[in-house]
Design an enzyme around this catalytic site. Structure first.
Site, PDB file in Angstrom:
ATOM      1  N   CYS A   1       0.864  -1.165  -0.061  1.00  0.00           N
ATOM      2  CA  CYS A   1      -0.124  -0.134  -0.005  1.00  0.00           C
ATOM      3  C   CYS A   1       0.793   1.358  -0.015  1.00  0.00           C
ATOM      4  O   CYS A   1       1.571   1.567  -1.208  1.00  0.00           O
ATOM      5  CB  CYS A   1      -0.873   0.007   1.194  1.00  0.00           C
ATOM      6  SG  CYS A   1      -2.306   1.155   1.031  1.00  0.00           S
TER       7      CYS A   1
ATOM      8  N   HIS B   1      -3.615  -5.124   0.451  1.00  0.00           N
ATOM      9  CA  HIS B   1      -2.973  -5.316   1.844  1.00  0.00           C
ATOM     10  C   HIS B   1      -3.262  -7.122   1.759  1.00  0.00           C
ATOM     11  O   HIS B   1      -4.219  -7.543   2.295  1.00  0.00           O
ATOM     12  CB  HIS B   1      -3.954  -5.015   3.150  1.00  0.00           C
ATOM     13  CG  HIS B   1      -3.646  -3.487   3.253  1.00  0.00           C
ATOM     14  ND1 HIS B   1      -2.685  -3.335   4.034  1.00  0.00           N
ATOM     15  CD2 HIS B   1      -4.182  -2.324   2.731  1.00  0.00           C
ATOM     16  CE1 HIS B   1      -2.542  -1.796   4.078  1.00  0.00           C
ATOM     17  NE2 HIS B   1      -3.322  -1.219   3.473  1.00  0.00           N
TER      18      HIS B   1
ATOM     19  N   GLU C   1      -1.381  -8.871   3.610  1.00  0.00           N
ATOM     20  CA  GLU C   1      -1.349  -9.411   4.920  1.00  0.00           C
ATOM     21  C   GLU C   1      -2.572  -9.671   5.471  1.00  0.00           C
ATOM     22  O   GLU C   1      -2.854 -10.420   6.601  1.00  0.00           O
ATOM     23  CB  GLU C   1      -0.504  -8.620   5.931  1.00  0.00           C
ATOM     24  CG  GLU C   1      -1.206  -7.338   6.464  1.00  0.00           C
ATOM     25  CD  GLU C   1      -1.352  -6.234   5.251  1.00  0.00           C
ATOM     26  OE1 GLU C   1      -2.155  -5.098   5.679  1.00  0.00           O
ATOM     27  OE2 GLU C   1      -1.031  -6.475   4.173  1.00  0.00           O
TER      28      GLU C   1
END
Length: 238
Positions: A112, A212, A214
């Site tokens: 990001c 994102h 994660e």
């Protein structure tokens, strides 16, 4: 051999825990979980311009985490009214960290804001408020909640090879890539044409994604980072 050591850039914020309210160097735990689920050992790197080379000497790979907007003065622009959360000291620290990591050909995954900084470091710039360009806010529909959408990937790219030609992603950004930096290649796009992923094919692993990973269920990008970090650790001079 010990697990590859992956540094995760952190940031300084006011935080509360127990009876305390203090400045803290922090990062969402999802980054730590993703790195360790992928087989790496996570280390949080506070924003500091001191000892960059010593820090990287102790690491095998780098994750540039998300966060507030990049200071537009870094790419020669004035702040847009919607630009916020700018922390110049974090920008300076992470620019130094990123430039030094790339110079070593250390594996880098930029997430990001991190991907935006990667583009800026390579001489690119940013669109400071995407809704003015694409006409909606589907990349960040609600503050504090991730927006779900799909990204189309170039099959002849590192990211495409890892994730396939289309993949669902979680986003939370109102800025995007403007002009693309030197030696970076656009390899992923949202349905509205917004560039969502960049990579430098000349590096062992230099990947930036606006979403994102994660927060998703597939840690393929983190596994690839950790695998390259393991190779890097074996090959670099001690």
């Amino acid at each position: 051999m010990s697990k590859p050591r992956i540094g995760i850039s952190s940031y300084v914020e006011d935080a509360r825990w127990g009876h305390w309210s203090q400045l803290a160097a922090l990062v969402p735990y999802a980054y730590v979980r993703a790195v360790e689920s992928a087989g790496g050992r996570a280390f949080l790197l506070p924003p500091s311009s001191d000892g960059v080379e010593d820090t990287l000497d102790a690491m095998d790979g780098l994750v540039l985490s998300g966060g507030g907007d990049v200071d537009p003065t870094l790419y020669g622009d004035d702040p847009h009214p919607a630009t916020g959360g700018v922390k110049p000291e974090r920008d300076v620290a992470e620019v130094g960290l990123l430039e030094a990591a790339l110079a070593r050909d250390m594996p880098v995954l930029a997430v990001c804001r991190g991907s935006q900084l990667l583009n800026v470091v390579r001489g690119g710039d940013l669109v400071q408020h995407l809704p003015e360009v694409v006409g909606d806010e589907k990349h960040k529909e609600t503050a504090g909640e991730f927006a779900d959408h799909e990204v189309t990937l170039d099959s002849d790219s590192r990211v495409g090879a890892l994730l396939g030609e289309r993949t669902p992603v979680k986003s939370h950004h109102h800025q995007g890539f403007g002009s693309i930096g030197k030696d970076l290649r656009e390899v992923g796009w949202a349905e509205d044409g917004t560039t969502e992923a960049l990579e430098d094919p000349a590096k062992r692993f230099a990947v930036g994604v606006l979403w994102h990973p994660e927060e998703g269920e597939d840690y393929a990008l983190f596994r690839a980072l950790v695998e390259e970090a393991e190779r890097y650790a074996k090959e670099r001079p001690r």
